[in-house]
Design a protein around this motif. Sequence first.
Motif, PDB file in Angstrom:
ATOM      1  N   ALA A  12      29.071  43.336  41.657  1.00  0.00           N
ATOM      2  CA  ALA A  12      29.770  42.645  40.579  1.00  0.00           C
ATOM      3  C   ALA A  12      31.232  42.393  40.945  1.00  0.00           C
ATOM      4  O   ALA A  12      31.792  41.343  40.609  1.00  0.00           O
ATOM      5  CB  ALA A  12      29.671  43.440  39.284  1.00  0.00           C
ATOM      6  N   ILE A  13      31.842  43.332  41.623  1.00  0.00           N
ATOM      7  CA  ILE A  13      33.228  43.135  42.084  1.00  0.00           C
ATOM      8  C   ILE A  13      33.290  41.970  43.060  1.00  0.00           C
ATOM      9  O   ILE A  13      34.175  41.112  42.970  1.00  0.00           O
ATOM     10  CB  ILE A  13      33.778  44.434  42.716  1.00  0.00           C
ATOM     11  N   ILE A  14      32.332  41.927  43.977  1.00  0.00           N
ATOM     12  CA  ILE A  14      32.289  40.822  44.942  1.00  0.00           C
ATOM     13  C   ILE A  14      32.100  39.496  44.213  1.00  0.00           C
ATOM     14  O   ILE A  14      32.760  38.506  44.520  1.00  0.00           O
ATOM     15  CB  ILE A  14      31.174  41.057  45.979  1.00  0.00           C
ATOM     16  N   ARG A  15      31.211  39.466  43.212  1.00  0.00           N
ATOM     17  CA  ARG A  15      30.976  38.234  42.450  1.00  0.00           C
ATOM     18  C   ARG A  15      32.256  37.774  41.756  1.00  0.00           C
ATOM     19  O   ARG A  15      32.603  36.595  41.802  1.00  0.00           O
ATOM     20  CB  ARG A  15      29.879  38.452  41.412  1.00  0.00           C
ATOM     21  N   ILE A  16      32.963  38.693  41.115  1.00  0.00           N
ATOM     22  CA  ILE A  16      34.189  38.333  40.399  1.00  0.00           C
ATOM     23  C   ILE A  16      35.214  37.742  41.361  1.00  0.00           C
ATOM     24  O   ILE A  16      35.811  36.694  41.091  1.00  0.00           O
ATOM     25  CB  ILE A  16      34.756  39.560  39.655  1.00  0.00           C
ATOM     26  N   ILE A  17      35.399  38.372  42.496  1.00  0.00           N
ATOM     27  CA  ILE A  17      36.409  37.908  43.456  1.00  0.00           C
ATOM     28  C   ILE A  17      36.013  36.580  44.087  1.00  0.00           C
ATOM     29  O   ILE A  17      36.829  35.658  44.194  1.00  0.00           O
ATOM     30  CB  ILE A  17      36.666  38.991  44.520  1.00  0.00           C
ATOM     31  N   VAL A  18      34.746  36.460  44.485  1.00  0.00           N
ATOM     32  CA  VAL A  18      34.289  35.238  45.157  1.00  0.00           C
ATOM     33  C   VAL A  18      34.361  34.028  44.227  1.00  0.00           C
ATOM     34  O   VAL A  18      34.837  32.962  44.616  1.00  0.00           O
ATOM     35  CB  VAL A  18      32.855  35.444  45.707  1.00  0.00           C
ATOM     36  N   VAL A  19      33.908  34.185  42.997  1.00  0.00           N
ATOM     37  CA  VAL A  19      33.905  33.052  42.071  1.00  0.00           C
ATOM     38  C   VAL A  19      35.326  32.726  41.611  1.00  0.00           C
ATOM     39  O   VAL A  19      35.675  31.557  41.454  1.00  0.00           O
ATOM     40  CB  VAL A  19      32.975  33.352  40.873  1.00  0.00           C
ATOM     41  N   SER A  20      36.156  33.735  41.423  1.00  0.00           N
ATOM     42  CA  SER A  20      37.485  33.528  40.853  1.00  0.00           C
ATOM     43  C   SER A  20      38.523  33.045  41.858  1.00  0.00           C
ATOM     44  O   SER A  20      39.589  32.593  41.447  1.00  0.00           O
ATOM     45  CB  SER A  20      37.989  34.823  40.221  1.00  0.00           C
ATOM     46  N   ASN A  21      38.250  33.135  43.143  1.00  0.00           N
ATOM     47  CA  ASN A  21      39.254  32.704  44.111  1.00  0.00           C
ATOM     48  C   ASN A  21      39.550  31.217  43.976  1.00  0.00           C
ATOM     49  O   ASN A  21      40.617  30.767  44.370  1.00  0.00           O
ATOM     50  CB  ASN A  21      38.834  33.075  45.534  1.00  0.00           C
ATOM     51  N   VAL A  22      38.633  30.462  43.395  1.00  0.00           N
ATOM     52  CA  VAL A  22      38.833  29.020  43.216  1.00  0.00           C
ATOM     53  C   VAL A  22      40.012  28.758  42.277  1.00  0.00           C
ATOM     54  O   VAL A  22      40.783  27.819  42.491  1.00  0.00           O
ATOM     55  CB  VAL A  22      37.536  28.372  42.689  1.00  0.00           C
ATOM     56  N   MET A  23      40.158  29.590  41.248  1.00  0.00           N
ATOM     57  CA  MET A  23      41.288  29.422  40.322  1.00  0.00           C
ATOM     58  C   MET A  23      42.607  29.594  41.046  1.00  0.00           C
ATOM     59  O   MET A  23      43.538  28.801  40.862  1.00  0.00           O
ATOM     60  CB  MET A  23      41.233  30.464  39.194  1.00  0.00           C
ATOM     61  N   VAL A  24      42.694  30.629  41.852  1.00  0.00           N
ATOM     62  CA  VAL A  24      43.944  30.940  42.553  1.00  0.00           C
ATOM     63  C   VAL A  24      44.315  29.796  43.491  1.00  0.00           C
ATOM     64  O   VAL A  24      45.451  29.299  43.472  1.00  0.00           O
ATOM     65  CB  VAL A  24      43.812  32.275  43.319  1.00  0.00           C
ATOM     66  N   LEU A  25      43.358  29.357  44.300  1.00  0.00           N
ATOM     67  CA  LEU A  25      43.619  28.267  45.227  1.00  0.00           C
ATOM     68  C   LEU A  25      43.946  26.967  44.505  1.00  0.00           C
ATOM     69  O   LEU A  25      44.854  26.232  44.906  1.00  0.00           O
ATOM     70  CB  LEU A  25      42.388  28.053  46.117  1.00  0.00           C
ATOM     71  N   GLY A  26      43.205  26.662  43.447  1.00  0.00           N
ATOM     72  CA  GLY A  26      43.411  25.415  42.719  1.00  0.00           C
ATOM     73  C   GLY A  26      44.775  25.331  42.064  1.00  0.00           C
ATOM     74  O   GLY A  26      45.439  24.287  42.123  1.00  0.00           O
ATOM     75  N   ILE A  27      45.213  26.418  41.438  1.00  0.00           N
ATOM     76  CA  ILE A  27      46.533  26.422  40.791  1.00  0.00           C
ATOM     77  C   ILE A  27      47.645  26.306  41.826  1.00  0.00           C
ATOM     78  O   ILE A  27      48.613  25.557  41.640  1.00  0.00           O
ATOM     79  CB  ILE A  27      46.711  27.699  39.924  1.00  0.00           C
ATOM     80  N   PHE A  28      47.514  27.039  42.927  1.00  0.00           N
ATOM     81  CA  PHE A  28      48.534  26.951  43.963  1.00  0.00           C
ATOM     82  C   PHE A  28      48.591  25.541  44.540  1.00  0.00           C
ATOM     83  O   PHE A  28      49.678  24.978  44.727  1.00  0.00           O
ATOM     84  CB  PHE A  28      48.277  27.975  45.073  1.00  0.00           C
TER      85      PHE A  28
ATOM     86  N   ALA B 135      40.753  23.956  39.510  1.00  0.00           N
ATOM     87  CA  ALA B 135      41.100  25.281  38.994  1.00  0.00           C
ATOM     88  C   ALA B 135      40.422  25.534  37.656  1.00  0.00           C
ATOM     89  O   ALA B 135      39.979  26.656  37.372  1.00  0.00           O
ATOM     90  CB  ALA B 135      42.611  25.422  38.861  1.00  0.00           C
ATOM     91  N   ALA B 136      40.312  24.508  36.832  1.00  0.00           N
ATOM     92  CA  ALA B 136      39.626  24.656  35.538  1.00  0.00           C
ATOM     93  C   ALA B 136      38.139  24.935  35.739  1.00  0.00           C
ATOM     94  O   ALA B 136      37.554  25.748  35.013  1.00  0.00           O
ATOM     95  CB  ALA B 136      39.824  23.399  34.698  1.00  0.00           C
ATOM     96  N   ILE B 137      37.526  24.279  36.698  1.00  0.00           N
ATOM     97  CA  ILE B 137      36.125  24.561  37.007  1.00  0.00           C
ATOM     98  C   ILE B 137      35.979  26.000  37.499  1.00  0.00           C
ATOM     99  O   ILE B 137      35.031  26.704  37.144  1.00  0.00           O
ATOM    100  CB  ILE B 137      35.588  23.551  38.035  1.00  0.00           C
ATOM    101  N   GLY B 138      36.941  26.455  38.290  1.00  0.00           N
ATOM    102  CA  GLY B 138      36.947  27.852  38.730  1.00  0.00           C
ATOM    103  C   GLY B 138      37.093  28.805  37.559  1.00  0.00           C
ATOM    104  O   GLY B 138      36.492  29.885  37.543  1.00  0.00           O
ATOM    105  N   ALA B 139      37.878  28.424  36.559  1.00  0.00           N
ATOM    106  CA  ALA B 139      38.042  29.271  35.373  1.00  0.00           C
ATOM    107  C   ALA B 139      36.739  29.357  34.578  1.00  0.00           C
ATOM    108  O   ALA B 139      36.429  30.404  34.002  1.00  0.00           O
ATOM    109  CB  ALA B 139      39.169  28.730  34.497  1.00  0.00           C
ATOM    110  N   ILE B 140      35.990  28.272  34.553  1.00  0.00           N
ATOM    111  CA  ILE B 140      34.688  28.309  33.880  1.00  0.00           C
ATOM    112  C   ILE B 140      33.753  29.256  34.624  1.00  0.00           C
ATOM    113  O   ILE B 140      33.049  30.067  34.017  1.00  0.00           O
ATOM    114  CB  ILE B 140      34.095  26.886  33.764  1.00  0.00           C
TER     115      ILE B 140
END
Length: 153
Positions: free
Chosen positions: A93-109, A124-129
């Motif tokens: 579950a930790i791996i899932r959270i990090i892998v899916v959520s990295n899109v938000m970090v990259l997209g916002i930057f 980034a919004a798609i990553g947030a979803i």
Amino acid sequence: MEQQLTKQLNWYYYSMMALTLIAGGAAYLLFVYFQVFDPLPTLSPLGQTVQYIVIADALFFIPMGLYGFKRRCDKIRRIEDETEKYAQYKKEAIIRIIVVSNVMVLGIFAYYWMGGYKSMLWVAAIGAIGWYFTKPTPRKIQLELLPPDVETY
């Protein structure tokens, strides 16, 4: 057990949002407020490469993080020892959270790096979803660890 695991996983879940806010704040300060660096032109070769990387990251990691976790849960639910089962679930579950959520970090930057290029904000919004779908809850943990032949309605 699910309640305790939910509290532990929530640290990772909300840390990814905090990391996104830190990345957005740092990028805003560097590229917009203090103008330490010039914004990256969106049609330059480097700008296009950054766009390809961010979009490819979203297209690969969001589905693979969610679907891959589902496949790994199929193996985890077969574990007989409850302690080992929850330990494996937590790790995955930790791996899932990090892998899916990295899109938000990259997209916002990338959004601020490219001078407010809205396409990166949409990524980034798609990553947030996708990040929302990784939210740990006790009921979700129970459902994901149920045998496949059990009715869930």
